[in-house]
Design a protein around this motif. Structure first.
Motif, PDB file in Angstrom:
ATOM      1  N   ASP A  43       0.660  -1.246  -0.045  1.00 30.37           N
ATOM      2  CA  ASP A  43      -0.025  -0.069   0.231  1.00 30.37           C
ATOM      3  C   ASP A  43       0.970   1.124   0.155  1.00 30.37           C
ATOM      4  O   ASP A  43       2.108   1.217   0.029  1.00 30.37           O
ATOM      5  CB  ASP A  43      -0.957   0.112   1.120  1.00 30.37           C
ATOM      6  CG  ASP A  43      -0.314   0.207   2.559  1.00 30.37           C
ATOM      7  OD1 ASP A  43       0.690   0.886   2.612  1.00 30.37           O
ATOM      8  OD2 ASP A  43      -0.882  -0.395   3.608  1.00 30.37           O
ATOM      9  N   CYS A  44       0.242   2.352   0.056  1.00 30.16           N
ATOM     10  CA  CYS A  44       1.174   3.587  -0.502  1.00 30.16           C
ATOM     11  C   CYS A  44       1.908   4.027   0.824  1.00 30.16           C
ATOM     12  O   CYS A  44       2.944   4.756   0.995  1.00 30.16           O
ATOM     13  CB  CYS A  44       0.094   4.868  -0.546  1.00 30.16           C
ATOM     14  SG  CYS A  44      -0.986   5.436   0.798  1.00 30.16           S
ATOM     15  N   LEU A  45       1.585   3.310   2.053  1.00 25.98           N
ATOM     16  CA  LEU A  45       2.210   3.571   3.250  1.00 25.98           C
ATOM     17  C   LEU A  45       3.379   2.417   3.582  1.00 25.98           C
ATOM     18  O   LEU A  45       3.772   2.160   4.722  1.00 25.98           O
ATOM     19  CB  LEU A  45       1.436   3.976   4.506  1.00 25.98           C
ATOM     20  CG  LEU A  45       0.527   5.073   4.309  1.00 25.98           C
ATOM     21  CD1 LEU A  45      -0.311   5.262   5.465  1.00 25.98           C
ATOM     22  CD2 LEU A  45       1.243   6.145   4.164  1.00 25.98           C
ATOM     23  N   SER A  46       3.608   1.627   2.616  1.00 24.21           N
ATOM     24  CA  SER A  46       4.496   0.394   2.772  1.00 24.21           C
ATOM     25  C   SER A  46       4.247  -0.545   3.462  1.00 24.21           C
ATOM     26  O   SER A  46       5.144  -1.182   4.203  1.00 24.21           O
ATOM     27  CB  SER A  46       5.887   1.078   2.884  1.00 24.21           C
ATOM     28  OG  SER A  46       6.236   1.847   2.002  1.00 24.21           O
ATOM     29  N   ASN A  47       2.867  -0.613   3.763  1.00 24.37           N
ATOM     30  CA  ASN A  47       2.278  -1.661   4.542  1.00 24.37           C
ATOM     31  C   ASN A  47       2.569  -1.855   6.272  1.00 24.37           C
ATOM     32  O   ASN A  47       2.600  -2.939   6.799  1.00 24.37           O
ATOM     33  CB  ASN A  47       2.668  -3.044   4.224  1.00 24.37           C
ATOM     34  CG  ASN A  47       2.047  -3.430   2.906  1.00 24.37           C
ATOM     35  OD1 ASN A  47       1.478  -2.631   2.194  1.00 24.37           O
ATOM     36  ND2 ASN A  47       2.561  -4.905   2.373  1.00 24.37           N
ATOM     37  N   PRO A  57       5.510   3.313  -2.663  1.00 21.10           N
ATOM     38  CA  PRO A  57       6.307   2.324  -3.193  1.00 21.10           C
ATOM     39  C   PRO A  57       5.748   1.668  -4.605  1.00 21.10           C
ATOM     40  O   PRO A  57       4.570   1.287  -4.821  1.00 21.10           O
ATOM     41  CB  PRO A  57       6.581   1.358  -2.207  1.00 21.10           C
ATOM     42  CG  PRO A  57       5.366   1.271  -1.425  1.00 21.10           C
ATOM     43  CD  PRO A  57       4.889   2.632  -1.579  1.00 21.10           C
ATOM     44  N   ALA A  58       6.582   1.485  -5.589  1.00 17.70           N
ATOM     45  CA  ALA A  58       6.147   0.943  -6.759  1.00 17.70           C
ATOM     46  C   ALA A  58       7.151  -0.505  -7.031  1.00 17.70           C
ATOM     47  O   ALA A  58       8.409  -0.484  -6.441  1.00 17.70           O
ATOM     48  CB  ALA A  58       6.716   1.843  -7.991  1.00 17.70           C
ATOM     49  N   THR A  59       6.473  -1.422  -7.315  1.00 11.68           N
ATOM     50  CA  THR A  59       7.147  -2.895  -7.615  1.00 11.68           C
ATOM     51  C   THR A  59       7.640  -2.854  -9.194  1.00 11.68           C
ATOM     52  O   THR A  59       6.909  -2.374  -9.986  1.00 11.68           O
ATOM     53  CB  THR A  59       6.115  -3.927  -7.603  1.00 11.68           C
ATOM     54  OG1 THR A  59       5.408  -3.879  -6.100  1.00 11.68           O
ATOM     55  CG2 THR A  59       6.544  -5.200  -7.509  1.00 11.68           C
ATOM     56  N   GLY A  60       8.760  -3.138  -9.080  1.00 12.18           N
ATOM     57  CA  GLY A  60       9.775  -3.306 -10.273  1.00 12.18           C
ATOM     58  C   GLY A  60      11.185  -3.033 -10.186  1.00 12.18           C
ATOM     59  O   GLY A  60      11.672  -2.815  -9.232  1.00 12.18           O
ATOM     60  N   ILE A 113      -8.641   4.533  -0.285  1.00 10.50           N
ATOM     61  CA  ILE A 113      -8.598   3.438   0.681  1.00 10.50           C
ATOM     62  C   ILE A 113      -7.503   2.692   0.029  1.00 10.50           C
ATOM     63  O   ILE A 113      -7.597   2.128  -1.064  1.00 10.50           O
ATOM     64  CB  ILE A 113     -10.032   2.778   0.608  1.00 10.50           C
ATOM     65  CG1 ILE A 113     -10.936   3.581   1.273  1.00 10.50           C
ATOM     66  CG2 ILE A 113      -9.858   1.357   1.559  1.00 10.50           C
ATOM     67  CD1 ILE A 113     -12.216   3.061   1.582  1.00 10.50           C
ATOM     68  N   GLU A 114      -6.249   2.581   0.655  1.00  9.56           N
ATOM     69  CA  GLU A 114      -5.071   2.161   0.008  1.00  9.56           C
ATOM     70  C   GLU A 114      -4.900   0.709   0.419  1.00  9.56           C
ATOM     71  O   GLU A 114      -5.126   0.248   1.763  1.00  9.56           O
ATOM     72  CB  GLU A 114      -4.033   2.918   0.669  1.00  9.56           C
ATOM     73  CG  GLU A 114      -4.256   4.568   0.809  1.00  9.56           C
ATOM     74  CD  GLU A 114      -3.794   5.067  -0.616  1.00  9.56           C
ATOM     75  OE1 GLU A 114      -3.106   4.432  -1.571  1.00  9.56           O
ATOM     76  OE2 GLU A 114      -4.339   6.309  -0.876  1.00  9.56           O
TER      77      GLU A 114
END
Length: 299
Positions: free
Chosen positions: A34-38, A59-62, A197-198
């Motif tokens: 999520d946008c707060l890095s879980n 955070p973006a995955t890749g 709602i992240e």
């Protein structure tokens, strides 16, 4: 092919090493945080009382390296599927967004996900309405935080970026170096208090390199609409840019007088707000695909 959320980054940079190399036409499933890095798990605390790191947002995955993608090309990205885990989070941000001025502290709420619903305050049940917040390629020049946005895509927070939609982005670096993150279980247009709602999620994307297509800004195509997207320092500028771009694309691709195109846009098009909380504001202009196709439009 699959990329786990162990492979995240916080800046789009040409120095990021690709996690995966694929060919045009390949499909990849990404696990996203999520946008707060879980990091938010316990209900009932202020954000300032948690282990949240303000530098680790969205955070973006890749990234993924797409063979054959070169600067000047266009990358076509189809959102095939979005599926969630068992929880999401939404925040009330102090001093951010349109109504953040009313709050002196930032609070948050955990929203459990069960089936196609999530539980909000006072046991209110809301239907899931999944969409992708961050989807982009790597821009040229200096690194750009994944919470930012621009011609390369990024944190556009466009509620139309959902299953079945196809995003077109200009390519700036070899391989494109594309990534995805910041998935939302629900979001209202404008994201007026800096949070949707992240939700941690799995996003399946299909990538295609388009040598035949040159674009300046992101374009989104759904089953119903053709959409130009612009992010600028003000909503006025963003609105002007996406309207101008739509007009010029239609002028180039339809056998219709330019004044008639202008009248058609006023008659059936829609200018809408995507988000107002980032340093750059994002607007979109959309036209019904059935109307455009009846006028000989193709893309």
């Amino acid at each position: 092919m699959f990329i786990s959320d162990d492979h995240i980054f916080y800046e789009f940079s040409k120095d990021n090493k690709p996690v995966l190399t694929i060919r045009s036409g390949d499909t990849v499933e990404f696990e996203t945080k999520d946008c707060l890095s879980n990091v938010l798990e316990e209900e009932g605390r202020r954000l300032e009382e948690t282990s949240f790191d303000k530098d680790k947002v969205n955070p973006a995955t890749g990234p993924v390296y797409i063979e054959g993608a070169l600067p000047g090309d266009t990358l076509e990205i189809k959102i095939e599927k979005i599926r969630f885990k068992d929880r999401a989070v939404i925040t009330c941000q102090a001093e951010y967004g349109v109504i953040g001025k009313y709050f002196t502290e930032t609070t948050y709420r955990i929203t459990p996900i069960e089936g196609d619903e999530l539980t909000f305050a006072n046991r209110l049940k809301l239907k899931l309405d999944p969409m992708v917040g961050v989807l982009g390629v790597t821009p040229e020049g200096d690194p750009v935080p994944t919470g930012m946005l621009g011609r390369f895509g990024g944190n556009m927070d466009n509620t139309m970026m959902r299953e079945g939609a196809t995003l077109f982005l200009p390519v700036f670096v070899e391989g494109a170096l594309a990534a995805v993150g910041d998935v939302h279980a629900r979001m209202g247009d404008g994201e007026i208090n800096c949070s949707a709602i992240e939700a941690p999620a799995f996003v399946t994307l299909t990538f295609k390199v388009r040598k035949d297509l040159k674009i300046q800004n992101p374009i989104l195509v759904t089953n119903e609409h053709f959409c130009t997207i612009s992010s600028e320092e003000s909503l006025d500028c963003a609105a002007d840019t996406c309207v101008d771009e739509m007009a010029l694309i239609l002028k180039d691709r339809m056998d219709m007088a330019f004044d008639d195109i202008s009248m058609l846009m006023s008659a059936v098009g829609h200018l809408q707000i995507c988000q107002t909380v980032s340093p750059l504001k994002t607007a979109r202009y959309l036209m019904p695909l059935d109307v455009l196709k009846s006028c000989g439009f193709s893309f």
